[in-house]
Design a protein around this motif. Structure first.
Motif, PDB file in Angstrom:
ATOM      1  N   ALA A   7       0.833  -1.195   0.000  1.00 33.08           N
ATOM      2  CA  ALA A   7       0.000   0.000   0.000  1.00 33.08           C
ATOM      3  C   ALA A   7       0.872   1.252   0.000  1.00 33.08           C
ATOM      4  O   ALA A   7       0.576   2.224  -0.698  1.00 33.08           O
ATOM      5  CB  ALA A   7      -0.931  -0.003   1.207  1.00 33.08           C
ATOM      6  N   GLY A   8       1.961   1.241   0.767  1.00 34.33           N
ATOM      7  CA  GLY A   8       2.870   2.376   0.791  1.00 34.33           C
ATOM      8  C   GLY A   8       3.550   2.579  -0.550  1.00 34.33           C
ATOM      9  O   GLY A   8       3.706   3.714  -1.012  1.00 34.33           O
ATOM     10  N   LEU A   9       3.923   1.503  -1.198  1.00 36.69           N
ATOM     11  CA  LEU A   9       4.551   1.580  -2.512  1.00 36.69           C
ATOM     12  C   LEU A   9       3.560   2.121  -3.531  1.00 36.69           C
ATOM     13  O   LEU A   9       3.895   2.992  -4.339  1.00 36.69           O
ATOM     14  CB  LEU A   9       5.056   0.201  -2.945  1.00 36.69           C
ATOM     15  N   ARG A  10       2.356   1.632  -3.482  1.00 36.15           N
ATOM     16  CA  ARG A  10       1.311   2.088  -4.404  1.00 36.15           C
ATOM     17  C   ARG A  10       1.086   3.590  -4.245  1.00 36.15           C
ATOM     18  O   ARG A  10       1.006   4.329  -5.221  1.00 36.15           O
ATOM     19  CB  ARG A  10       0.032   1.301  -4.143  1.00 36.15           C
ATOM     20  N   TRP A  11       1.002   4.045  -3.001  1.00 38.46           N
ATOM     21  CA  TRP A  11       0.801   5.466  -2.737  1.00 38.46           C
ATOM     22  C   TRP A  11       1.982   6.277  -3.275  1.00 38.46           C
ATOM     23  O   TRP A  11       1.797   7.333  -3.879  1.00 38.46           O
ATOM     24  CB  TRP A  11       0.629   5.712  -1.228  1.00 38.46           C
ATOM     25  N   GLU A  12       3.195   5.786  -3.065  1.00 39.43           N
ATOM     26  CA  GLU A  12       4.395   6.483  -3.527  1.00 39.43           C
ATOM     27  C   GLU A  12       4.399   6.616  -5.056  1.00 39.43           C
ATOM     28  O   GLU A  12       4.728   7.674  -5.598  1.00 39.43           O
ATOM     29  CB  GLU A  12       5.645   5.744  -3.053  1.00 39.43           C
ATOM     30  N   VAL A  13       4.018   5.557  -5.741  1.00 37.47           N
ATOM     31  CA  VAL A  13       4.009   5.575  -7.204  1.00 37.47           C
ATOM     32  C   VAL A  13       2.905   6.494  -7.720  1.00 37.47           C
ATOM     33  O   VAL A  13       3.131   7.300  -8.639  1.00 37.47           O
ATOM     34  CB  VAL A  13       3.865   4.148  -7.769  1.00 37.47           C
ATOM     35  N   LEU A  14       1.714   6.419  -7.139  1.00 35.27           N
ATOM     36  CA  LEU A  14       0.619   7.302  -7.556  1.00 35.27           C
ATOM     37  C   LEU A  14       0.986   8.771  -7.335  1.00 35.27           C
ATOM     38  O   LEU A  14       0.741   9.626  -8.187  1.00 35.27           O
ATOM     39  CB  LEU A  14      -0.668   6.959  -6.800  1.00 35.27           C
ATOM     40  N   ARG A  15       1.593   9.064  -6.190  1.00 35.44           N
ATOM     41  CA  ARG A  15       2.007  10.430  -5.868  1.00 35.44           C
ATOM     42  C   ARG A  15       3.072  10.904  -6.855  1.00 35.44           C
ATOM     43  O   ARG A  15       3.016  12.024  -7.369  1.00 35.44           O
ATOM     44  CB  ARG A  15       2.539  10.497  -4.438  1.00 35.44           C
ATOM     45  N   ALA A  16       4.029  10.036  -7.159  1.00 34.02           N
ATOM     46  CA  ALA A  16       5.106  10.398  -8.093  1.00 34.02           C
ATOM     47  C   ALA A  16       4.560  10.696  -9.486  1.00 34.02           C
ATOM     48  O   ALA A  16       4.965  11.678 -10.120  1.00 34.02           O
ATOM     49  CB  ALA A  16       6.142   9.281  -8.158  1.00 34.02           C
ATOM     50  N   LEU A  17       3.638   9.880  -9.963  1.00 31.32           N
ATOM     51  CA  LEU A  17       3.056  10.110 -11.283  1.00 31.32           C
ATOM     52  C   LEU A  17       2.288  11.437 -11.315  1.00 31.32           C
ATOM     53  O   LEU A  17       2.380  12.195 -12.282  1.00 31.32           O
ATOM     54  CB  LEU A  17       2.137   8.950 -11.677  1.00 31.32           C
ATOM     55  N   LEU A  40      12.449   8.862  -5.103  1.00 30.40           N
ATOM     56  CA  LEU A  40      11.702   7.608  -5.032  1.00 30.40           C
ATOM     57  C   LEU A  40      12.604   6.469  -4.591  1.00 30.40           C
ATOM     58  O   LEU A  40      13.805   6.475  -4.848  1.00 30.40           O
ATOM     59  CB  LEU A  40      11.115   7.274  -6.402  1.00 30.40           C
ATOM     60  N   THR A  41      11.992   5.482  -3.960  1.00 30.35           N
ATOM     61  CA  THR A  41      12.732   4.276  -3.610  1.00 30.35           C
ATOM     62  C   THR A  41      13.016   3.489  -4.892  1.00 30.35           C
ATOM     63  O   THR A  41      12.384   3.717  -5.932  1.00 30.35           O
ATOM     64  CB  THR A  41      11.936   3.388  -2.644  1.00 30.35           C
ATOM     65  N   GLU A  42      13.946   2.561  -4.799  1.00 30.38           N
ATOM     66  CA  GLU A  42      14.293   1.748  -5.962  1.00 30.38           C
ATOM     67  C   GLU A  42      13.082   0.977  -6.485  1.00 30.38           C
ATOM     68  O   GLU A  42      12.846   0.887  -7.687  1.00 30.38           O
ATOM     69  CB  GLU A  42      15.406   0.767  -5.576  1.00 30.38           C
ATOM     70  N   ARG A  43      12.315   0.430  -5.584  1.00 27.28           N
ATOM     71  CA  ARG A  43      11.127  -0.342  -5.958  1.00 27.28           C
ATOM     72  C   ARG A  43      10.080   0.560  -6.627  1.00 27.28           C
ATOM     73  O   ARG A  43       9.417   0.158  -7.587  1.00 27.28           O
ATOM     74  CB  ARG A  43      10.539  -1.028  -4.718  1.00 27.28           C
ATOM     75  N   ALA A  44       9.965   1.794  -6.139  1.00 23.75           N
ATOM     76  CA  ALA A  44       9.010   2.732  -6.733  1.00 23.75           C
ATOM     77  C   ALA A  44       9.426   3.095  -8.160  1.00 23.75           C
ATOM     78  O   ALA A  44       8.570   3.205  -9.043  1.00 23.75           O
ATOM     79  CB  ALA A  44       8.890   3.982  -5.878  1.00 23.75           C
ATOM     80  N   TRP A  45      10.743   3.258  -8.398  1.00 25.96           N
ATOM     81  CA  TRP A  45      11.209   3.530  -9.761  1.00 25.96           C
ATOM     82  C   TRP A  45      10.796   2.407 -10.700  1.00 25.96           C
ATOM     83  O   TRP A  45      10.375   2.659 -11.835  1.00 25.96           O
ATOM     84  CB  TRP A  45      12.726   3.685  -9.800  1.00 25.96           C
ATOM     85  N   VAL A  46      10.944   1.182 -10.231  1.00 23.31           N
ATOM     86  CA  VAL A  46      10.569   0.026 -11.054  1.00 23.31           C
ATOM     87  C   VAL A  46       9.081   0.083 -11.391  1.00 23.31           C
ATOM     88  O   VAL A  46       8.681  -0.137 -12.539  1.00 23.31           O
ATOM     89  CB  VAL A  46      10.924  -1.294 -10.327  1.00 23.31           C
ATOM     90  N   VAL A  48       7.083   2.749 -11.361  1.00 22.63           N
ATOM     91  CA  VAL A  48       6.806   3.897 -12.235  1.00 22.63           C
ATOM     92  C   VAL A  48       7.131   3.526 -13.671  1.00 22.63           C
ATOM     93  O   VAL A  48       6.332   3.765 -14.589  1.00 22.63           O
ATOM     94  CB  VAL A  48       7.602   5.148 -11.778  1.00 22.63           C
ATOM     95  N   ASP A  49       8.302   2.928 -13.885  1.00 21.78           N
ATOM     96  CA  ASP A  49       8.676   2.496 -15.240  1.00 21.78           C
ATOM     97  C   ASP A  49       7.670   1.499 -15.801  1.00 21.78           C
ATOM     98  O   ASP A  49       7.290   1.578 -16.970  1.00 21.78           O
ATOM     99  CB  ASP A  49      10.072   1.873 -15.244  1.00 21.78           C
ATOM    100  N   ARG A  50       7.246   0.577 -14.958  1.00 26.14           N
ATOM    101  CA  ARG A  50       6.276  -0.431 -15.404  1.00 26.14           C
ATOM    102  C   ARG A  50       4.951   0.227 -15.786  1.00 26.14           C
ATOM    103  O   ARG A  50       4.353  -0.106 -16.812  1.00 26.14           O
ATOM    104  CB  ARG A  50       6.056  -1.469 -14.301  1.00 26.14           C
ATOM    105  N   ALA A  51       4.499   1.177 -14.978  1.00 24.57           N
ATOM    106  CA  ALA A  51       3.231   1.860 -15.265  1.00 24.57           C
ATOM    107  C   ALA A  51       3.308   2.628 -16.581  1.00 24.57           C
ATOM    108  O   ALA A  51       2.386   2.574 -17.404  1.00 24.57           O
ATOM    109  CB  ALA A  51       2.872   2.803 -14.110  1.00 24.57           C
ATOM    110  N   LEU A  52       4.421   3.323 -16.808  1.00 30.43           N
ATOM    111  CA  LEU A  52       4.582   4.078 -18.054  1.00 30.43           C
ATOM    112  C   LEU A  52       4.701   3.140 -19.256  1.00 30.43           C
ATOM    113  O   LEU A  52       4.120   3.406 -20.321  1.00 30.43           O
ATOM    114  CB  LEU A  52       5.803   4.996 -17.961  1.00 30.43           C
ATOM    115  N   ASP A  53       5.424   2.036 -19.089  1.00 27.02           N
ATOM    116  CA  ASP A  53       5.559   1.066 -20.181  1.00 27.02           C
ATOM    117  C   ASP A  53       4.221   0.419 -20.522  1.00 27.02           C
ATOM    118  O   ASP A  53       3.938   0.146 -21.695  1.00 27.02           O
ATOM    119  CB  ASP A  53       6.583  -0.007 -19.839  1.00 27.02           C
ATOM    120  N   ASP A  54       3.395   0.157 -19.508  1.00 31.86           N
ATOM    121  CA  ASP A  54       2.071  -0.420 -19.761  1.00 31.86           C
ATOM    122  C   ASP A  54       1.250   0.491 -20.670  1.00 31.86           C
ATOM    123  O   ASP A  54       0.568   0.029 -21.577  1.00 31.86           O
ATOM    124  CB  ASP A  54       1.324  -0.663 -18.451  1.00 31.86           C
TER     125      ASP A  54
END
Length: 141
Positions: A7-17, A40-46, A48-54
């Motif tokens: 949940a924390g990772l999801r929030w971090e990625v949504l906030r970053a986007l 961003l944390t390393e996992r969040a970068w991954v 974010v990249d995955r979301a943009l690639d999708d």
């Protein structure tokens, strides 16, 4: 990954986007610059990249704006999208670079679509559909 971490990772990625979308719309010279100061944390970068690639895989670049506007009409963030697109149009004359040859407006739309796709995914896996069935492997006999 445990659910609170997920949940924390999801929030971090949504906030970053969302923050990157605002940064691009309001004058950052590239997408990488918009993400640069987010720490961003390393996992969040991954993620974010995955979301943009999708999004890049599903939607052609020339349709980013149209798809984002149609997605925005279905979400509460539609007003935020329209304001970001308007700001991107106003700032079209500012220096901008994109390795993918996206315009500032297309990049805003890309970030919005990625955020919407991510928000619509389940936060936590529901698990097996029928956990009481002892299905371990498929046999085609």
């Amino acid at each position: 990954m445990t659910p609170p971490q997920q949940a924390g990772l999801r929030w971090e990625v949504l906030r970053a986007l969302g923050q990157a979308m605002e940064g691009v719309a309001h004058g950052h010279p590239s997408l990488s610059t918009a993400f640069h100061y987010l720490r961003l944390t390393e996992r969040a970068w991954v993620e974010v990249d995955r979301a943009l690639d999708d999004v890049r895989f599903e939607v052609p670049a020339e349709q980013f704006v149209a798809v984002a506007e149609s997605q925005g009409a279905q979400s509460a963030e539609g007003v935020q999208l329209r304001e970001a697109l308007h700001a991107a149009r106003r700032n079209a004359g500012l220096p901008w670079e994109s390795p993918e040859s996206l315009t500032r407006e297309q990049c805003v739309a890309l970030l919005f679509i990625a955020r919407e796709f991510l928000k619509r995914l389940p936060a936590v896996s529901a698990g097996p559909l029928l956990p009481s069935l002892p299905i371990s492997a498929r046999s085609d006999t």
